[in-house]
Design an enzyme around this catalytic site. Sequence first.
Site, short mmCIF file in Angstrom:
data_model
loop_
_atom_site.label_atom_id
_atom_site.label_comp_id
_atom_site.label_asym_id
_atom_site.label_seq_id
_atom_site.Cartn_x
_atom_site.Cartn_y
_atom_site.Cartn_z
N SER A 56 51.30 41.98 -39.76
CA SER A 56 51.58 40.80 -40.59
C SER A 56 50.70 39.58 -40.26
O SER A 56 50.33 38.83 -41.16
CB SER A 56 53.08 40.44 -40.57
OG SER A 56 53.49 40.13 -39.28
N ARG A 79 41.93 50.64 -57.28
CA ARG A 79 43.11 51.35 -56.76
C ARG A 79 43.68 50.65 -55.53
O ARG A 79 44.82 50.89 -55.15
CB ARG A 79 42.73 52.81 -56.40
CG ARG A 79 42.34 53.66 -57.58
CD ARG A 79 43.47 53.84 -58.57
NE ARG A 79 44.67 54.40 -57.97
CZ ARG A 79 44.89 55.70 -57.77
NH1 ARG A 79 43.98 56.58 -58.15
NH2 ARG A 79 46.00 56.14 -57.22
N HIS A 80 42.89 49.80 -54.89
CA HIS A 80 43.37 49.06 -53.71
C HIS A 80 44.14 47.85 -54.20
O HIS A 80 43.56 46.81 -54.50
CB HIS A 80 42.19 48.68 -52.81
CG HIS A 80 41.52 49.88 -52.24
ND1 HIS A 80 41.79 50.35 -50.97
CD2 HIS A 80 40.65 50.75 -52.79
CE1 HIS A 80 41.10 51.45 -50.77
NE2 HIS A 80 40.39 51.71 -51.85
N GLU A 95 31.38 41.69 -71.54
CA GLU A 95 30.25 42.58 -71.35
C GLU A 95 30.73 44.03 -71.30
O GLU A 95 30.18 44.91 -71.94
CB GLU A 95 29.55 42.20 -70.05
CG GLU A 95 28.26 42.95 -69.81
CD GLU A 95 27.69 42.61 -68.46
OE1 GLU A 95 27.97 41.52 -67.94
OE2 GLU A 95 26.97 43.45 -67.92
N LEU A 96 31.82 44.23 -70.57
CA LEU A 96 32.36 45.57 -70.45
C LEU A 96 32.88 46.07 -71.79
O LEU A 96 32.68 47.22 -72.18
CB LEU A 96 33.50 45.54 -69.42
CG LEU A 96 34.31 46.81 -69.24
CD1 LEU A 96 33.40 47.91 -68.72
CD2 LEU A 96 35.44 46.56 -68.27
N ARG A 99 32.41 44.20 -77.13
CA ARG A 99 32.90 43.81 -78.44
C ARG A 99 32.27 42.51 -78.88
O ARG A 99 31.92 42.34 -80.04
CB ARG A 99 34.43 43.66 -78.37
CG ARG A 99 35.03 43.50 -79.73
CD ARG A 99 36.53 43.61 -79.70
NE ARG A 99 37.07 43.47 -81.04
CZ ARG A 99 38.35 43.35 -81.31
NH1 ARG A 99 39.23 43.36 -80.34
NH2 ARG A 99 38.74 43.21 -82.54
N ARG A 178 36.98 53.43 -47.53
CA ARG A 178 35.78 53.66 -48.33
C ARG A 178 34.53 53.84 -47.47
O ARG A 178 33.45 54.07 -48.02
CB ARG A 178 35.61 52.52 -49.34
CG ARG A 178 36.79 52.42 -50.31
CD ARG A 178 37.00 53.71 -51.10
NE ARG A 178 38.20 53.64 -51.95
CZ ARG A 178 38.52 54.56 -52.85
NH1 ARG A 178 37.75 55.63 -53.02
NH2 ARG A 178 39.62 54.45 -53.56
C1 FAD Z 1 37.96 59.53 -50.28
C2 FAD Z 1 38.97 59.17 -51.33
C3 FAD Z 1 39.24 60.04 -52.37
C4 FAD Z 1 40.17 59.71 -53.37
N1 FAD Z 1 40.40 60.57 -54.40
C5 FAD Z 1 41.29 60.24 -55.35
C6 FAD Z 1 41.54 61.12 -56.45
O1 FAD Z 1 40.97 62.18 -56.54
N2 FAD Z 1 42.41 60.73 -57.40
C7 FAD Z 1 43.07 59.55 -57.33
O2 FAD Z 1 43.88 59.25 -58.21
N3 FAD Z 1 42.87 58.71 -56.30
C8 FAD Z 1 41.99 59.02 -55.32
N4 FAD Z 1 41.77 58.15 -54.30
C9 FAD Z 1 42.47 56.86 -54.29
C10 FAD Z 1 43.62 56.85 -53.25
O3 FAD Z 1 44.61 57.79 -53.59
C11 FAD Z 1 44.26 55.45 -53.17
O4 FAD Z 1 44.86 55.13 -54.40
C12 FAD Z 1 43.26 54.36 -52.85
O5 FAD Z 1 42.39 54.80 -51.83
C13 FAD Z 1 43.98 53.09 -52.43
O6 FAD Z 1 44.59 53.31 -51.17
P1 FAD Z 1 46.06 52.84 -50.86
O7 FAD Z 1 47.04 53.52 -51.74
O8 FAD Z 1 46.25 52.99 -49.37
O9 FAD Z 1 45.93 51.28 -51.22
P2 FAD Z 1 47.05 50.26 -51.68
O10 FAD Z 1 47.77 50.73 -52.89
O11 FAD Z 1 46.37 48.96 -51.71
O12 FAD Z 1 48.10 50.34 -50.49
C14 FAD Z 1 47.76 49.87 -49.19
C15 FAD Z 1 48.78 50.38 -48.19
O13 FAD Z 1 50.02 49.76 -48.43
C16 FAD Z 1 51.08 50.67 -48.15
N5 FAD Z 1 51.89 50.86 -49.37
C17 FAD Z 1 51.44 50.83 -50.64
N6 FAD Z 1 52.45 51.01 -51.50
C18 FAD Z 1 53.54 51.17 -50.76
C19 FAD Z 1 54.90 51.44 -51.09
N7 FAD Z 1 55.31 51.55 -52.35
N8 FAD Z 1 55.77 51.56 -50.08
C20 FAD Z 1 55.36 51.45 -48.79
N9 FAD Z 1 54.08 51.21 -48.42
C21 FAD Z 1 53.19 51.08 -49.38
C22 FAD Z 1 50.46 51.98 -47.70
O14 FAD Z 1 50.37 51.99 -46.28
C23 FAD Z 1 49.07 51.88 -48.28
O15 FAD Z 1 48.12 52.65 -47.56
C24 FAD Z 1 40.85 58.47 -53.29
C25 FAD Z 1 40.59 57.61 -52.23
C26 FAD Z 1 39.66 57.93 -51.26
C27 FAD Z 1 39.38 56.95 -50.15
#
Ligand code: FAD
Length: 217
Positions: A56, A79-80, A95-96, A99, A178
């Site tokens: 924390s 996804r993070h 740009e993305l 349109r 990453r």
């Molecule tokens: C090498 C690699 C390959 C991947 N391949 C794929 C793929 O094929 N398909 C795909 O869809 N994704 C894929 N991903 C994405 C992966 O599944 C994660 O979504 C992404 O890396 C984000 O990580 P995260 O979930 O830890 O991050 P965040 O969602 O930012 O979460 C950070 C941390 O917070 C905690 N946390 C999050 N939510 C909760 C919760 N509800 N309760 C308790 N704790 C929580 C966990 O400790 C988590 O690690 C890949 C990622 C990597 C690095």
Amino acid sequence: VEIGVLDHGYVRLLEHIGSDLSVINCARMSHGRESEELGPSDVRLIKFLAENGHTSPFRHQFISFRVKAPLFVARQWWRHSVGSAHLESGNSWNELSRRYSDVGIESGEFYYDIERVDLEAQELIRGSMLCSLSVYLSLVEKGVPKEIARLVLPAYALYTEWVWTANLQAVCHFVEQRLADGAQHEIKEYAKVVLEIVKQLFPVSVSYLVKGGQSAD
Ligand SMILES: Cc1cc2nc3c(=O)[nH]c(=O)nc-3n(C[C@H](O)[C@H](O)[C@H](O)COP(=O)(O)OP(=O)(O)OC[C@H]3O[C@@H](n4cnc5c(N)ncnc54)[C@H](O)[C@@H]3O)c2cc1C
């Protein structure tokens, strides 16, 4: 600070809040103590916090970056989500979307500088993208609205820009994941640059939150 990544991308540091000292002062709050400068016992405490999952105190420091990356990298990045805000800039959304704006299109701002496939594959990729671009431009010239013409563009390879603001723990979590072996080469290149920037801002914390952070020069 702005560091170029891939053929047209970059990571730019916009601003940050906090320091290694603010990590320590968040942690020492529970004992009613405060440090004025970072001493050896503070460094030991940061190491202990990071190694034992007491995370924390690392969530009160924030870093804002402006990032320009191909869409497939952006999708992996977005996804993070925990402790992170991804705000696409108004300009880049246009740009993305293609349109309202075709900034970067005519100059061929796609990611195709892919040296890790052989020359024949590179030519196929580049040829396909240029063909899409040519069809797009013809459609626009014929008066087809950009919102329809954009359907033929190589979306994953198009560059987009956004602002990423995240706390220190979230940034280090991104870098850890990453930079790992399974991560795709392109996002690894961005993670290396993010690590380089945050190491300058929070050298002690990053050295313990990111495995290999001390030696990743
Ligand atoms: C090498 C690699 C390959 C991947 N391949 C794929 C793929 O094929 N398909 C795909 O869809 N994704 C894929 N991903 C994405 C992966 O599944 C994660 O979504 C992404 O890396 C984000 O990580 P995260 O979930 O830890 O991050 P965040 O969602 O930012 O979460 C950070 C941390 O917070 C905690 N946390 C999050 N939510 C909760 C919760 N509800 N309760 C308790 N704790 C929580 C966990 O400790 C988590 O690690 C890949 C990622 C990597 C690095």
